[in-house]
Enzyme design. Structure first.
Site, PDB file in Angstrom:
ATOM      1  N   ARG A  54     -14.020 -23.108  23.244  1.00 14.07           N
ATOM      2  CA  ARG A  54     -14.414 -22.363  24.443  1.00 14.07           C
ATOM      3  C   ARG A  54     -15.909 -22.065  24.372  1.00 14.07           C
ATOM      4  NH1 ARG A  54     -11.037 -17.180  26.495  1.00 14.07           N
ATOM      5  NH2 ARG A  54      -9.669 -18.865  27.094  1.00 14.07           N
ATOM      6  N   LYS A  90      -8.861 -22.532  16.773  1.00  8.13           N
ATOM      7  CA  LYS A  90      -9.641 -22.513  18.008  1.00  8.13           C
ATOM      8  C   LYS A  90     -11.103 -22.300  17.616  1.00  8.13           C
ATOM      9  CE  LYS A  90      -8.545 -22.249  22.561  1.00  8.13           C
ATOM     10  NZ  LYS A  90      -7.466 -22.877  23.303  1.00  8.13           N
ATOM     11  N   SER A 156      -7.399 -33.207  29.516  1.00 10.88           N
ATOM     12  CA  SER A 156      -6.166 -32.509  29.113  1.00 10.88           C
ATOM     13  C   SER A 156      -5.770 -31.431  30.118  1.00 10.88           C
ATOM     14  CB  SER A 156      -6.324 -31.895  27.716  1.00 10.88           C
ATOM     15  OG  SER A 156      -7.363 -30.953  27.716  1.00 10.88           O
ATOM     16  N   LEU A 191     -10.408 -21.177  39.670  1.00 11.75           N
ATOM     17  CA  LEU A 191     -10.202 -22.526  40.222  1.00 11.75           C
ATOM     18  C   LEU A 191     -10.981 -23.543  39.399  1.00 11.75           C
ATOM     19  CD1 LEU A 191     -10.476 -21.727  44.046  1.00 11.75           C
ATOM     20  CD2 LEU A 191      -8.400 -22.369  42.799  1.00 11.75           C
ATOM     21  N   ILE A 214     -15.356 -16.836  40.540  1.00 16.33           N
ATOM     22  CA  ILE A 214     -16.745 -16.367  40.626  1.00 16.33           C
ATOM     23  C   ILE A 214     -17.648 -17.480  41.153  1.00 16.33           C
ATOM     24  CG2 ILE A 214     -16.611 -14.502  38.910  1.00 16.33           C
ATOM     25  CD1 ILE A 214     -17.528 -16.431  36.783  1.00 16.33           C
ATOM     26  N   ALA A 253      -7.949 -18.101  34.480  1.00 18.37           N
ATOM     27  CA  ALA A 253      -9.349 -17.899  34.052  1.00 18.37           C
ATOM     28  C   ALA A 253      -9.333 -17.261  32.664  1.00 18.37           C
ATOM     29  CB  ALA A 253     -10.099 -17.063  35.089  1.00 18.37           C
TER      30      ALA A 253
END
Ligand SMILES: NC(=O)C1=CN([C@@H]2O[C@H](COP(=O)(O)OP(=O)(O)OC[C@H]3O[C@@H](n4cnc5c(N)ncnc54)[C@H](O)[C@@H]3O)[C@@H](O)[C@H]2O)C=CC1
Ligand SMILES: O=C(O)CCC(=O)C(=O)O
Length: 380
Positions: A54, A90, A156, A191, A214, A253
């Site tokens: 991330r 992660k 993915s 989105l 946003i 999100a």
């Protein structure tokens, strides 16, 4: 809390306390490219750690650390639930994905991944894209989910979105006896790569969607997609999404969005979305349960991407990925039924299943020395 040991090494117990459930945490600092990242390996009982990377403009290292610790723990459960022979890991990169990305940064990150020598495989997550990792594969093989043209299994977020759609259908079936998505209202938060695909699918299925992001360009884009479908789109402000009266809240999100401030606002029948770590704390799952809101445990419903990247490590097969992603439907229905029968929350029911698998593997590992590699082995 610091303790002076016999050999005069001061041990900071607070930091180890923080990581107490994790096997390994790696801080990556490479000033030339500006890379600041943290890799967390939670548990490798089932196999090497696997989980995306991330990128976010975290406000502090503590915030980034908390995120990566929570996300990597979730991956252990996600792998266990999806019947994958991988463990939980992660990574997070500290930086604004719109400004701080560079080839050098993603190559430097690759060198850190390589140094773990296969204990951790990674690819995309929120804020990163397949193209970012095209740089990383110049430094390491332990990357998945790059474009097919570069030997990966591709985007993915496609199976992740498919998995959420199966989760929505299963939840509709459980609540109303029909798995049709049409004619219902879905409040979608985010989105991005996953949320947009879910939104598009719902519009095509004739659903009403209420959306927020946003990034206003994405709102305009989904409004265009509604044309010619029997679905409708309404856009709302970011904080307004929690107040929407809808059949489903679909968080796609950030994590932690079901918390003390939002949980009382929700006016939906169920929460089914792709976001990792939707519950700020486990007790928020209980509050949803007591409010009569059915919660699809995030790590069950958003496993499609993980299924694809895990499959890639054995040589990609789209049919295998689709079959395993479809299985999210039945897995979720079983969890709902067990939670009902046992008077527990859906998270408790899902966790039980995972902990049972981890415990069985732990016992097997103790019994057999791992002197030979399994037949169905990761391709070198
Ligand atoms: N990409 C994948 O295959 C998988 C993603 N997930 C999880 O799903 C979630 C979404 O992932 P992606 O779509 O890949 O990320 P992304 O970065 O492509 O999209 C996230 C979207 O959320 C928006 N956003 C951020 N903060 C917001 C806020 N406060 N209110 C409304 N919108 C906001 C962003 O502008 C962006 O459009 C993340 O939690 C991720 O960890 C989970 C499993 C797999
Ligand atoms: O979806 C991916 O690319 C990797 C899996 C993952 O990180 C996740 O499921 O959160």
């Amino acid at each position: 809390m610091k303790q002076q040991l016999e050999n005069n090494v001061a041990v900071d117990h607070d930091i180890f306390q923080k990581f107490s459930g994790h096997e390994q945490v790696v801080f990556c600092n490479e000033p030339a490219s500006g890379l600041q990242a943290i890799i967390a390996i939670h548990n490798t009982t089932l196999g090497p750690a696997l989980g995306g990377t991330r990128m976010r403009p975290y406000e502090s290292v503590d915030e980034a650390l908390e995120d990566v610790l929570r996300l990597s723990e979730g991956m252990t459960y996600k792998c266990a639930a999806a019947d994958l022979d991988f463990g939980g890991g992660k990574a997070v990169i500290i930086g604004d994905p719109n400004e701080a990305k560079s080839a050098a940064l993603f190559r430097a990150f690759g060198q850190y991944i390589d140094s773990l020598n296969g204990r951790f495989y990674t690819g995309t997550d929120m804020g990163t894209t397949m193209d970012d990792f095209v740089h990383t594969i110049k430094e390491t093989n332990f990357i998945n989910g790059v474009p097919e043209a570069f030997g990966g299994s591709g985007d993915s977020s496609i199976p992740t979105a498919q998995g959420v759609i199966y989760g929505l259908k299963a939840t509709n079936m459980f609540l109303s006896g029909s798995d049709s998505l049409a004619g219902k209202c879905y409040a979608i938060q985010g989105l991005g790569k996953v949320g947009f695909k879910i939104a598009e699918h719902l519009l095509q299925a004739g659903a009403d969607i209420v959306v927020t992001d946003i990034n206003k360009e994405l709102i305009a884009l989904i409004e265009q997609k509604a044309t010619g479908t029997s679905g409708t789109v309404e856009a709302v402000a970011n904080d307004e999404i929690y107040n929407i009266e809808a059949d489903f809240f679909v968080p796609c999100a950030l994590g932690g969005i079901i918390n003390d401030f939002t949980v009382e606002k929700l006016r939906v029948h169920a929460v089914v979305g792709s976001a990792n770590n939707q519950l700020r704390e486990a007790r928020h799952g209980k509050i949803l349960h007591d409010k009569g809101i059915l919660y699809a445990p995030d790590y069950i419903v958003n496993a499609g991407g993980l299924i694809q990247v895990a499959d890639e490590l054995y040589g990609s097969n789209k049919e295998r990925v689709l079959a395993k992603t479809k299985a999210i439907y039945n897995s979720l229905v079983e969890i709902y039924k067990e939670a009902n029968m046992e008077y527990i929350t859906t998270v408790e029911a899902a966790n039980r299943k995972c902990e049972k698998r981890l415990e069985e593997q732990r016992r097997r590992s103790n019994f057999f020395a791992r002197s030979r590699r399994p037949k169905w082995n990761i391709r070198e």
